[in-house]
Design a protein around this motif. Structure first.
Motif, PDB file in Angstrom:
ATOM      1  N   GLN A  18      24.076 -17.970 -89.552  1.00  0.00           N
ATOM      2  CA  GLN A  18      25.129 -17.750 -90.450  1.00  0.00           C
ATOM      3  C   GLN A  18      24.691 -16.226 -91.430  1.00  0.00           C
ATOM      4  OE1 GLN A  18      28.318 -18.750 -90.829  1.00  0.00           O
ATOM      5  NE2 GLN A  18      28.332 -16.941 -91.905  1.00  0.00           N
ATOM      6  N   THR A  19      23.438 -16.465 -91.473  1.00  0.00           N
ATOM      7  CA  THR A  19      22.810 -14.975 -92.361  1.00  0.00           C
ATOM      8  C   THR A  19      22.964 -13.923 -91.386  1.00  0.00           C
ATOM      9  OG1 THR A  19      21.353 -16.554 -93.559  1.00  0.00           O
ATOM     10  CG2 THR A  19      20.685 -14.149 -93.517  1.00  0.00           C
ATOM     11  N   TYR A  20      22.732 -13.940 -90.023  1.00  0.00           N
ATOM     12  CA  TYR A  20      22.754 -12.874 -88.941  1.00  0.00           C
ATOM     13  C   TYR A  20      24.209 -12.328 -89.003  1.00  0.00           C
ATOM     14  CZ  TYR A  20      21.916 -10.174 -84.924  1.00  0.00           C
ATOM     15  OH  TYR A  20      21.898  -9.179 -84.211  1.00  0.00           O
ATOM     16  N   GLU A  21      25.184 -13.189 -89.192  1.00  0.00           N
ATOM     17  CA  GLU A  21      26.520 -12.712 -89.063  1.00  0.00           C
ATOM     18  C   GLU A  21      26.712 -12.271 -90.364  1.00  0.00           C
ATOM     19  OE1 GLU A  21      29.432 -15.654 -88.120  1.00  0.00           O
ATOM     20  OE2 GLU A  21      28.537 -16.299 -86.242  1.00  0.00           O
ATOM     21  N   ASN A  22      26.330 -12.656 -91.499  1.00  0.00           N
ATOM     22  CA  ASN A  22      26.807 -12.014 -92.762  1.00  0.00           C
ATOM     23  C   ASN A  22      26.080 -10.634 -93.033  1.00  0.00           C
ATOM     24  OD1 ASN A  22      27.784 -14.169 -93.422  1.00  0.00           O
ATOM     25  ND2 ASN A  22      26.121 -15.189 -94.891  1.00  0.00           N
ATOM     26  N   TRP A  80      15.954  -2.002 -90.559  1.00  0.00           N
ATOM     27  CA  TRP A  80      16.992  -2.670 -89.925  1.00  0.00           C
ATOM     28  C   TRP A  80      16.462  -3.754 -88.935  1.00  0.00           C
ATOM     29  CZ3 TRP A  80      21.563  -4.637 -91.544  1.00  0.00           C
ATOM     30  CH2 TRP A  80      22.401  -5.343 -90.552  1.00  0.00           C
ATOM     31  N   GLU A  81      15.671  -2.974 -87.775  1.00  0.00           N
ATOM     32  CA  GLU A  81      15.380  -3.796 -86.516  1.00  0.00           C
ATOM     33  C   GLU A  81      14.308  -4.840 -86.922  1.00  0.00           C
ATOM     34  OE1 GLU A  81      16.373  -3.775 -83.590  1.00  0.00           O
ATOM     35  OE2 GLU A  81      18.006  -2.295 -84.030  1.00  0.00           O
ATOM     36  N   GLN A  82      13.362  -4.406 -87.809  1.00  0.00           N
ATOM     37  CA  GLN A  82      12.546  -5.445 -88.581  1.00  0.00           C
ATOM     38  C   GLN A  82      13.322  -6.698 -89.087  1.00  0.00           C
ATOM     39  OE1 GLN A  82       9.107  -5.089 -87.992  1.00  0.00           O
ATOM     40  NE2 GLN A  82       8.899  -7.394 -89.114  1.00  0.00           N
ATOM     41  N   LEU A  83      14.349  -6.083 -89.966  1.00  0.00           N
ATOM     42  CA  LEU A  83      14.878  -7.473 -90.614  1.00  0.00           C
ATOM     43  C   LEU A  83      15.665  -8.366 -89.655  1.00  0.00           C
ATOM     44  CD1 LEU A  83      16.139  -8.654 -93.382  1.00  0.00           C
ATOM     45  CD2 LEU A  83      17.716  -6.992 -93.135  1.00  0.00           C
ATOM     46  N   MET A  84      16.345  -7.487 -88.620  1.00  0.00           N
ATOM     47  CA  MET A  84      17.101  -8.409 -87.580  1.00  0.00           C
ATOM     48  C   MET A  84      16.058  -9.258 -86.725  1.00  0.00           C
ATOM     49  SD  MET A  84      20.139  -8.187 -88.403  1.00  0.00           S
ATOM     50  CE  MET A  84      19.696  -7.973 -90.153  1.00  0.00           C
TER      51      MET A  84
END
Length: 109
Positions: A18-22, A80-84
């Motif tokens: 859900q967090t990823y989708e958000n 962004w890549e690190q976060l994802m």
């Protein structure tokens, strides 16, 4: 035009999914700009359970290697890549470190 389909697995935890989708409801402008600058015209991601499928439509001159080089030199993309990466996992049977995997078309009507 070129069309690509890629797959990725998320960690199979509903809160993480859900967090990823958000995060993907409103990606940072710098990320969208880097995608477009590489020659990608459209990008869509679909999910079933923890498996994602991404469709990319790109100009004829689009090249994944060139995009990787551009991404590697872009601080915002790297952040962004690190976060994802905290949400993503490697699909079994793929090389170490590879998350998004290019699919092979086996049928077209």
């Amino acid at each position: 035009m070129q069309r690509f389909m890629l797959m990725l697995d998320l960690k199979n935890e509903s809160k993480l999914i859900q967090t990823y989708e958000n995060y993907h409801q409103n990606i940072p402008a710098e990320i969208a700009e880097s995608i477009r600058a590489s020659g990608i015209e459209s990008m869509e991601i679909y999910r079933f359970e923890n498996r994602l499928v991404m469709e990319i439509v790109a100009h004829d001159h689009f090249d994944f290697e060139e995009k990787s080089k551009l991404d590697a030199s872009n601080e915002k993309v790297q952040a962004w890549e690190q976060l994802m990466s905290q949400f993503q996992q490697v699909i079994p049977g793929t090389p170490e470190g590879v998350k998004w995997v290019l699919t092979k078309q086996i049928f077209k009507l």
